[in-house]
Design an enzyme around this catalytic site. Structure first.
Site, mmCIF file in Angstrom:
data_model
loop_
_atom_site.group_PDB
_atom_site.id
_atom_site.type_symbol
_atom_site.label_atom_id
_atom_site.label_comp_id
_atom_site.label_asym_id
_atom_site.label_seq_id
_atom_site.Cartn_x
_atom_site.Cartn_y
_atom_site.Cartn_z
ATOM 1 N N LYS A 281 5.460 -14.406 2.378
ATOM 2 C CA LYS A 281 5.054 -15.105 1.153
ATOM 3 C C LYS A 281 6.288 -15.191 0.273
ATOM 4 O O LYS A 281 6.256 -14.894 -0.928
ATOM 5 C CB LYS A 281 3.899 -14.361 0.472
ATOM 6 C CG LYS A 281 3.249 -15.089 -0.686
ATOM 7 C CD LYS A 281 2.508 -16.352 -0.284
ATOM 8 C CE LYS A 281 2.208 -17.202 -1.515
ATOM 9 N NZ LYS A 281 1.579 -18.493 -1.192
ATOM 10 N N ASP B 242 -3.816 -6.922 6.579
ATOM 11 C CA ASP B 242 -5.151 -6.381 6.333
ATOM 12 C C ASP B 242 -6.142 -7.543 6.211
ATOM 13 O O ASP B 242 -7.193 -7.572 6.853
ATOM 14 C CB ASP B 242 -5.106 -5.559 5.035
ATOM 15 C CG ASP B 242 -6.390 -4.795 4.773
ATOM 16 O OD1 ASP B 242 -7.275 -4.778 5.653
ATOM 17 O OD2 ASP B 242 -6.506 -4.202 3.678
ATOM 18 N N ASP C 107 -9.070 -9.202 9.182
ATOM 19 C CA ASP C 107 -10.517 -9.374 9.014
ATOM 20 C C ASP C 107 -10.920 -10.798 9.380
ATOM 21 O O ASP C 107 -11.962 -11.029 10.005
ATOM 22 C CB ASP C 107 -10.951 -9.068 7.569
ATOM 23 C CG ASP C 107 -11.367 -7.603 7.399
ATOM 24 O OD1 ASP C 107 -10.854 -6.750 8.151
ATOM 25 O OD2 ASP C 107 -12.203 -7.309 6.515
ATOM 26 N N TYR D 287 0.819 -1.211 0.000
ATOM 27 C CA TYR D 287 0.000 0.000 0.000
ATOM 28 C C TYR D 287 0.857 1.267 0.000
ATOM 29 O O TYR D 287 0.451 2.314 0.499
ATOM 30 C CB TYR D 287 -0.948 0.027 1.207
ATOM 31 C CG TYR D 287 -1.924 -1.126 1.298
ATOM 32 C CD1 TYR D 287 -2.093 -2.040 0.257
ATOM 33 C CD2 TYR D 287 -2.701 -1.313 2.436
ATOM 34 C CE1 TYR D 287 -2.988 -3.098 0.357
ATOM 35 C CE2 TYR D 287 -3.603 -2.359 2.540
ATOM 36 C CZ TYR D 287 -3.738 -3.258 1.501
ATOM 37 O OH TYR D 287 -4.629 -4.293 1.611
ATOM 38 N N ASP E 27 -0.841 -17.946 3.220
ATOM 39 C CA ASP E 27 -1.975 -18.835 2.921
ATOM 40 C C ASP E 27 -2.105 -19.906 3.997
ATOM 41 O O ASP E 27 -3.202 -20.180 4.498
ATOM 42 C CB ASP E 27 -1.860 -19.436 1.502
ATOM 43 C CG ASP E 27 -0.442 -19.834 1.121
ATOM 44 O OD1 ASP E 27 0.495 -19.569 1.895
ATOM 45 O OD2 ASP E 27 -0.273 -20.420 0.032
HETATM 46 MG MG MG Z 1 -9.344 -3.965 6.109
#
Ligand code: MG
Ligand code: NAI
Length: 360
Positions: free
Chosen positions: A191, A248, A252, A140, A224
């Site tokens: 990763k 991020d 969640d 980001y 993963d």
């Molecule tokens: Mg989020």
């Protein structure tokens, strides 16, 4: 006794963000009143989508600079159905986090009393994590662009940026946080099998920093596989560090596993305290329930407890968390996201009553 004043910038933003921040300010006032040793000086900002529609900007050009005068920022959420989300996110939230260099995003996850995890096999205390998200660069960082719009040869890039300085400071923060928790256990998410430059640097720096934290047990996990471990073996995890994108997504999942996104808090920290840090619920503006008075304010209350801790008001932070846990422990105070019928008002009143010692 001297009275400390904490200057708070309150930015409700959009949708239920405004509703939960208002509720939270009431709770903060009750806490200050009861404590007696500090007070809040709150300035509210109307930054958000309405302002964008009126003026073309979500906040003033010097918005982030205006915030430097505060001790902390309490943020709701930003986003509206008729404005593209990338404009909103970059126009307000990231426009604050990045210039104020709030590079450590801290996301505690725990199944609060009275709340059931969707994981059948999770018992008390088995899911108690803190996710540390790199909050300033990575996926980001904002580098990239588009060329040849609309043509068959159209191209779009988003370039992930991993700097030695950026990775090292988040690793040091995460190892330090892991050290401060009883289990002293850190999982470094990566990763580096597929992303063979940035994520390999990430792994190398993790191993270097680990040498300065010999008392922290750490392991490495591909992102993963991490989703499987979080679901199947939550008790094996304590502190997690991951890149901006990976954390991020994982947070969640963590919020969902803890019972509802309506209870999940987060802090965007500048650990060196050169700038104010920002505290917000993880959830967004939830247009589907805006104006109905049923938004769960618990995430914002928990985030306020993190803010109090950051401001050095540990006793008030603990007191607020006790009041939050008393509320979640009572099914009559569960909002619809938790399967109940309570309103924002009812939960807020109950938490305030507990804070004031008028509940038993
Ligand atoms: Mg989020
Ligand atoms: P969302 O978090 O707003 O909502 C997802 C679902 O969870 C909805 O069904 C909503 O009703 C429910 N929910 C969320 N918070 C709740 C609460 N406190 N109490 C009860 N139910 C709650 O995510 P969504 O729908 O993907 O995004 C809506 C808008 O919010 C978008 O514009 C998005 O970009 C923005 N957003 C902003 C964030 C921020 O400002 N930090 C974070 C996430 C999304």
């Amino acid at each position: 006794m001297t009275m400390t004043t904490h200057k708070i910038a309150a930015i409700g933003g959009d949708g239920i963000g405004v509703e939960v921040v208002e509720a939270c300010l009431e709770v903060l006032d009750a806490l200050a009143e009861r404590d007696g040793g500090f007070r809040f000086e709150v300035e509210s900002f109307d930054w958000g989508t309405d302002r964008y529609k009126r003026t073309g900007a979500f906040m003033p050009e010097d918005g982030a600079d205006q915030l430097r005068a505060f001790d902390a920022i309490l943020f709701g959420a930003v986003g509206a159905p008729d404005v593209p989300d990338h404009l909103t996110l970059w126009g307000l939230r990231l426009a604050i986090c990045q210039p104020l260099d709030q590079y450590a995003n801290v996301r505690p996850t725990r199944v609060l009393p009275g709340i059931r995890s969707p994981l059948r096999h999770v018992n008390d205390g088995e899911l108690d994590w803190v996710i540390v998200r790199e909050n300033s660069e990575g996926e980001y960082a904002g580098q990239g662009g588009r060329s040849h719009p609309g043509l068959p040869i159209e191209v779009a890039t988003d370039v992930s940026i991993f700097t030695r300085a950026g990775v090292e400071r988040i690793m040091r923060f995460a190892f330090g946080l892991a050290r401060s928790r009883p289990r002293k256990l850190l999982t470094v998410v990566t990763k580096s099998n597929a992303q063979r430059h940035g994520m390999v640097l990430w792994d190398e720096i993790a191993a270097e920093v680990a040498r300065d934290f010999p008392d922290v047990t750490w392991d490495k996990m591909l992102v993963d596989a991490m989703t499987v471990r979080m679901t199947m073996n939550p008790a094996s995890i304590d502190t997690i560090v991951a890149s901006n994108l990976h954390a991020d997504i994982l947070s969640d999942l963590a919020a969902a596993l803890s019972g509802s996104i309506g209870v999940a808090p987060t802090a965007n920290l500048n650990p060196e305290r050169e700038t104010p840090s920002m505290f917000e619920p993880i959830h967004g503006s939830a247009f589907d329930i805006t104006g109905k008075g049923i938004a769960n304010p618990i995430a914002t209350f928990w985030t306020a407890a993190m803010m109090l801790e950051h401001l050095g008001e540990q006793a008030a932070a603990d007191h607020l968390m006790q009041a939050v846990e008393a509320a979640t422990g009572n099914p009559a105070l569960h909002t619809p996201d938790l399967g109940g019928a309570a309103t924002t008002r009812m939960v807020t009143d109950a938490v305030i009553a507990t804070v004031r010692g008028r509940n038993s």
